[in-house]
Design an enzyme around this catalytic site. Structure first.
Site, mmCIF file in Angstrom:
data_model
loop_
_atom_site.group_PDB
_atom_site.id
_atom_site.type_symbol
_atom_site.label_atom_id
_atom_site.label_comp_id
_atom_site.label_asym_id
_atom_site.label_seq_id
_atom_site.Cartn_x
_atom_site.Cartn_y
_atom_site.Cartn_z
ATOM 1 N N GLU A 70 1.801 -4.481 4.334
ATOM 2 C CA GLU A 70 1.645 -3.119 4.849
ATOM 3 C C GLU A 70 0.410 -3.020 5.736
ATOM 4 O O GLU A 70 0.425 -2.342 6.767
ATOM 5 C CB GLU A 70 1.523 -2.125 3.693
ATOM 6 C CG GLU A 70 2.773 -1.995 2.855
ATOM 7 C CD GLU A 70 2.584 -1.030 1.717
ATOM 8 O OE1 GLU A 70 3.165 0.068 1.780
ATOM 9 O OE2 GLU A 70 1.823 -1.362 0.766
ATOM 10 N N TYR A 73 -3.200 24.334 17.235
ATOM 11 C CA TYR A 73 -2.406 23.350 16.504
ATOM 12 C C TYR A 73 -2.255 22.040 17.270
ATOM 13 O O TYR A 73 -2.028 20.997 16.679
ATOM 14 C CB TYR A 73 -1.049 23.907 16.065
ATOM 15 C CG TYR A 73 -0.235 24.567 17.139
ATOM 16 C CD1 TYR A 73 0.503 23.819 18.047
ATOM 17 C CD2 TYR A 73 -0.180 25.953 17.232
ATOM 18 C CE1 TYR A 73 1.258 24.435 19.023
ATOM 19 C CE2 TYR A 73 0.576 26.573 18.200
ATOM 20 C CZ TYR A 73 1.297 25.815 19.104
ATOM 21 O OH TYR A 73 2.046 26.421 20.070
ATOM 22 N N GLU A 123 -1.864 9.331 -1.165
ATOM 23 C CA GLU A 123 -2.597 10.457 -1.749
ATOM 24 C C GLU A 123 -3.969 10.604 -1.077
ATOM 25 O O GLU A 123 -4.418 11.717 -0.795
ATOM 26 C CB GLU A 123 -2.789 10.253 -3.257
ATOM 27 C CG GLU A 123 -1.521 10.346 -4.073
ATOM 28 C CD GLU A 123 -0.737 9.045 -4.202
ATOM 29 O OE1 GLU A 123 0.108 8.968 -5.103
ATOM 30 O OE2 GLU A 123 -0.957 8.107 -3.398
ATOM 31 N N LYS A 130 6.372 8.495 3.662
ATOM 32 C CA LYS A 130 6.304 7.048 3.866
ATOM 33 C C LYS A 130 7.733 6.502 3.750
ATOM 34 O O LYS A 130 8.126 5.927 2.734
ATOM 35 C CB LYS A 130 5.373 6.427 2.821
ATOM 36 C CG LYS A 130 5.036 4.978 3.068
ATOM 37 C CD LYS A 130 3.988 4.502 2.060
ATOM 38 C CE LYS A 130 3.649 3.048 2.281
ATOM 39 N NZ LYS A 130 2.623 2.575 1.328
#
Length: 119
Positions: A21, A53, A73, A98
């Site tokens: 990863e 934004y 997280e 993910k």
């Protein structure tokens, strides 16, 4: 509380606990819901009285593309922190997707959703 939502921000990051990863990277998708009071901006038609934004989106993508973390997280927490740095934003909901997580069974998506506010 009014809401400004950004859905489907996509960026390539190198987050995860496995070496593959970190080396290869993968696509992450982020959804945001920003809580703020938009009345003054609407009354005066004034961007400076609300959250830009477009800038938030750029900051979030930079975080995803930036320094790797092990956990989504942690990434979600960092994204929330950046959003709350914008003065009009009183609260934020962050959902990090993910979709290419290293899971050995069929799945559609993995997400972590957090809510943070100025308390």
């Amino acid at each position: 509380m009014d809401r400004v939502a950004l859905r489907g921000l996509k960026a390539r990051g190198h987050h995860g606990v496995f070496p593959r990863e970190r080396e290869e990277g993968q696509t992450f998708i982020v959804d945001l819901v920003l809580g703020l009071d938009t009345r003054a901006a609407a009354a005066d038609d004034d961007l400076s009285k609300t959250v830009h934004y477009g800038i938030v989106a750029e900051e979030v993508v930079a975080l995803v593309e930036g320094e790797p973390v092990d956990l989504i997280e942690t990434l979600a927490e960092r994204i929330a922190h950046v959003c709350l740095k914008h003065a009009p934003v009183r609260e934020v909901e962050v959902c990090v997707h993910k979709p290419d997580a290293p899971i050995t069974v069929p799945f559609d998506d993995v997400t972590v959703t957090i809510s943070r506010s100025r308390v």
